[in-house]
Design an enzyme around this catalytic site. Structure first.
Site, mmCIF file in Angstrom:
data_model
loop_
_atom_site.group_PDB
_atom_site.id
_atom_site.type_symbol
_atom_site.label_atom_id
_atom_site.label_comp_id
_atom_site.label_asym_id
_atom_site.label_seq_id
_atom_site.Cartn_x
_atom_site.Cartn_y
_atom_site.Cartn_z
ATOM 1 N N ASP A 70 0.846 -1.208 0.000
ATOM 2 C CA ASP A 70 0.000 0.000 0.000
ATOM 3 C C ASP A 70 0.874 1.249 0.000
ATOM 4 O O ASP A 70 1.888 1.297 0.703
ATOM 5 C CB ASP A 70 -0.846 0.079 1.296
ATOM 6 C CG ASP A 70 -1.819 -1.076 1.440
ATOM 7 O OD1 ASP A 70 -1.969 -1.858 0.472
ATOM 8 O OD2 ASP A 70 -2.401 -1.209 2.527
ATOM 9 N N ASP A 76 -1.442 7.688 7.693
ATOM 10 C CA ASP A 76 -1.100 6.292 8.052
ATOM 11 C C ASP A 76 0.095 6.308 9.011
ATOM 12 O O ASP A 76 0.119 5.640 10.040
ATOM 13 C CB ASP A 76 -0.664 5.506 6.801
ATOM 14 C CG ASP A 76 -1.825 4.946 5.992
ATOM 15 O OD1 ASP A 76 -1.720 4.929 4.751
ATOM 16 O OD2 ASP A 76 -2.831 4.512 6.603
ATOM 17 N N GLU A 99 -0.078 -2.844 10.665
ATOM 18 C CA GLU A 99 -0.090 -2.934 9.196
ATOM 19 C C GLU A 99 1.079 -2.156 8.620
ATOM 20 O O GLU A 99 1.618 -2.496 7.576
ATOM 21 C CB GLU A 99 -1.399 -2.359 8.640
ATOM 22 C CG GLU A 99 -1.434 -2.387 7.113
ATOM 23 C CD GLU A 99 -2.388 -1.392 6.487
ATOM 24 O OE1 GLU A 99 -3.239 -0.838 7.194
ATOM 25 O OE2 GLU A 99 -2.278 -1.173 5.271
ATOM 26 N N GLU A 100 1.484 -1.074 9.313
ATOM 27 C CA GLU A 100 2.493 -0.161 8.752
ATOM 28 C C GLU A 100 3.921 -0.524 9.129
ATOM 29 O O GLU A 100 4.861 0.168 8.738
ATOM 30 C CB GLU A 100 2.171 1.286 9.161
ATOM 31 C CG GLU A 100 0.753 1.744 8.812
ATOM 32 C CD GLU A 100 0.404 1.572 7.327
ATOM 33 O OE1 GLU A 100 1.326 1.518 6.494
ATOM 34 O OE2 GLU A 100 -0.795 1.453 7.014
ATOM 35 N N ASP A 120 -4.459 -2.057 12.853
ATOM 36 C CA ASP A 120 -4.436 -1.319 11.586
ATOM 37 C C ASP A 120 -4.694 0.126 11.996
ATOM 38 O O ASP A 120 -5.836 0.480 12.277
ATOM 39 C CB ASP A 120 -5.567 -1.879 10.700
ATOM 40 C CG ASP A 120 -5.707 -1.117 9.400
ATOM 41 O OD1 ASP A 120 -6.560 -1.524 8.579
ATOM 42 O OD2 ASP A 120 -4.994 -0.114 9.206
ATOM 43 N N LEU A 122 -4.798 3.011 10.583
ATOM 44 C CA LEU A 122 -5.745 3.809 9.805
ATOM 45 C C LEU A 122 -6.264 2.948 8.666
ATOM 46 O O LEU A 122 -5.564 2.693 7.680
ATOM 47 C CB LEU A 122 -5.077 5.082 9.259
ATOM 48 C CG LEU A 122 -6.079 6.168 8.849
ATOM 49 C CD1 LEU A 122 -6.789 6.732 10.085
ATOM 50 C CD2 LEU A 122 -5.383 7.297 8.104
ATOM 51 N N ASP A 123 -7.496 2.464 8.819
ATOM 52 C CA ASP A 123 -8.104 1.605 7.798
ATOM 53 C C ASP A 123 -8.933 2.459 6.846
ATOM 54 O O ASP A 123 -9.643 3.364 7.273
ATOM 55 C CB ASP A 123 -9.008 0.576 8.492
ATOM 56 C CG ASP A 123 -9.805 -0.207 7.478
ATOM 57 O OD1 ASP A 123 -9.223 -1.054 6.795
ATOM 58 O OD2 ASP A 123 -11.012 0.074 7.319
ATOM 59 N N GLU A 282 -7.218 -7.126 10.503
ATOM 60 C CA GLU A 282 -8.489 -6.722 9.879
ATOM 61 C C GLU A 282 -9.518 -7.849 10.045
ATOM 62 O O GLU A 282 -10.569 -7.666 10.665
ATOM 63 C CB GLU A 282 -8.280 -6.382 8.386
ATOM 64 C CG GLU A 282 -7.493 -5.078 8.182
ATOM 65 C CD GLU A 282 -7.100 -4.826 6.731
ATOM 66 O OE1 GLU A 282 -6.677 -5.767 6.023
ATOM 67 O OE2 GLU A 282 -7.198 -3.657 6.287
HETATM 68 P P1 AHG Z 1 -6.151 -0.003 4.579
HETATM 69 O O1 AHG Z 1 -6.587 1.384 4.231
HETATM 70 O O2 AHG Z 1 -5.926 -0.215 6.050
HETATM 71 O O3 AHG Z 1 -4.981 -0.456 3.746
HETATM 72 O O4 AHG Z 1 -7.376 -0.982 4.271
HETATM 73 C C1 AHG Z 1 -8.035 -0.842 3.070
HETATM 74 C C2 AHG Z 1 -8.914 -2.035 2.860
HETATM 75 C C3 AHG Z 1 -10.240 -1.967 3.595
HETATM 76 O O5 AHG Z 1 -10.410 -0.804 4.335
HETATM 77 C C4 AHG Z 1 -11.268 -2.014 2.493
HETATM 78 O O6 AHG Z 1 -12.305 -2.904 2.792
HETATM 79 C C5 AHG Z 1 -10.482 -2.517 1.287
HETATM 80 O O7 AHG Z 1 -9.150 -2.102 1.492
HETATM 81 C C6 AHG Z 1 -10.985 -1.940 0.015
HETATM 82 O O8 AHG Z 1 -10.207 -2.555 -1.011
HETATM 83 P P2 AHG Z 1 -10.624 -2.327 -2.554
HETATM 84 O O9 AHG Z 1 -10.362 -0.894 -2.843
HETATM 85 O O10 AHG Z 1 -9.729 -3.277 -3.313
HETATM 86 O O11 AHG Z 1 -12.077 -2.714 -2.678
HETATM 87 MN MN MN Z 2 -7.241 -1.758 6.632
HETATM 88 MN MN MN Z 3 -4.485 0.731 7.229
HETATM 89 MN MN MN Z 4 -3.033 0.204 3.911
#
Ligand code: AHG
Ligand code: MN
Ligand code: MN
Ligand code: MN
Length: 337
Positions: A70, A76, A99-100, A120, A122-123, A282
């Site tokens: 990511d 984050d 996560e980070e 996590d 910041l999700d 998660e």
């Molecule tokens: P994060 O921001 O912690 O990396 O998590 C993102 C995750 C979760 O929040 C969400 O359900 C999913 O990514 C969405 O993924 P897509 O954009 O592939 O649908």
């Molecule tokens: Mn997340």
């Molecule tokens: Mn996150």
């Molecule tokens: Mn992330």
């Protein structure tokens, strides 16, 4: 004009957890202090999220990627540091997984406690610039008997977690937590800096009318997945199709699923053999909360909480939500197993 009744006996998260702890004679109060550290982290992150645009905290952290690939956002990184510092200084944590952070964090002697926290910070952060709800997700294990505190303490099935929760940062900060005896929701009252009990005993309806999945991956779906979602869109005569709602922030999509019912999914597919969501910080916390709220969480083939992580950033397919809806998934996947 009727006088508005002033509430003079508010139930804060801290008081609620203490009441819960009192039911267990052996309770040392350590869990309450750990949850206070988590609350501090969430309040601090909530402030930064709310002021992100003003403080120019929007946008990328400078082209850095985390172990999951990511792109890291400034928030984050800041949220991650806030939680690491709050947890370490609580003196109640031995092991952290974020996560980070690529590697597990072992707290130094002197500050080492008896809990392991996976989080996590910041999700949903890819949405932050658009002002969409984001959140923090966390799960807690006790350090295993006789363990000095190591990565082994977090490579355990989610059914050994003792606490799980999330805090959703939107128009207000909503904390949803389980300590293994049901699920309760609290709203941050910024004027006194306390999370107040607003959603006691959250219970997911046994069946819903909403499905939540990224249809953009439909090209890669396996047959069982295709058959399941097709059954929601083209139901038998006399039944209404489900509505589609997908925010793309797991915390927001799961929170809606808890309150309205239905199903949230991030399935495995031909492109991502274990889906996208990370098992430890998660899938496990959300699965624990789901079951405690009367719902179910499956990979399609097995209970999410029974999966044993191989790596601290392992991914896992997940379908979670209303019990009857998840059982429909299990029935279809069984045909293909
Ligand atoms: P994060 O921001 O912690 O990396 O998590 C993102 C995750 C979760 O929040 C969400 O359900 C999913 O990514 C969405 O993924 P897509 O954009 O592939 O649908
Ligand atoms: Mn997340
Ligand atoms: Mn996150
Ligand atoms: Mn992330």
């Amino acid at each position: 004009m009727s006088e508005e009744k002033v509430t003079t006996d508010i139930i804060t998260l801290t008081r609620h957890v203490l009441d819960e702890q009192r039911k267990h004679k052996e309770a040392s109060g350590d869990l309450t202090l750990l949850l206070n550290a988590i609350q501090l982290g969430c309040k601090f992150v909530a402030t930064n999220v709310r002021k992100a645009r003003l403080l120019n905290l929007i946008g990328l952290a400078g082209g850095v990627h985390n172990i999951s690939g990511d792109e890291q956002k400034k928030l984050d990184v800041i949220s991650n540091e806030i939680f690491i510092n709050a947890l370490r200084s609580s003196g109640k944590v031995a092991v952290m997984v974020s996560e980070e952070n690529e590697e597990v964090i072992i707290v130094e002697e002197g500050l080492k406690g008896k809990y392991c926290v996976v989080f996590d910070p910041l999700d949903g952060s890819s949405n932050i610039d658009a002002g969409v709800n984001v959140g923090t997700i966390f799960g807690v294990y006790r350090v295993a008997e006789g363990s000095p505190g190591s990565v082994k303490d977090v490579l355990r099935p989610g059914n050994e977690m003792v606490v799980a929760g999330y805090c959703m940062y939107g128009s207000s900060a909503n904390m949803v937590i389980t300590v293994g005896n049901g699920v309760n929701g609290y709203t941050l009252d910024n004027s006194i800096g306390e999370f107040i009990l607003t959603h006691p005993n959250i219970t997911i309806p046994s069946r819903g009318k909403i499905y939540s999945v990224n249809e953009g991956n439909a090209k890669y779906w396996h047959e069982a997945c295709e058959e399941y979602f097709h059954s929601l869109k083209f139901p038998p005569e006399g039944k209404n199709p489900y509505s589609a709602r997908y925010i793309g922030s797991m915390v927001a999509d799961v929170h809606r699923t808890f309150l309205y019912g239905g199903i949230f999914a991030y399935p495995a597919d031909k492109k991502s053999k274990n889906g996208k969501l990370r098992l430890l910080y998660e899938c496990f916390p959300m699965a624990f909360l789901t079951e405690q709220a009367g719902g179910k969480a499956t990979t399609g083939y097995e209970r999410v909480l029974d999966v044993c992580p191989e790596d601290i950033h392992s991914r896992c397919p997940i379908f979670l939500g209303s019990k009857d809806d998840v059982e429909d998934v299990e029935k279809i996947y069984k045909k293909y197993s």
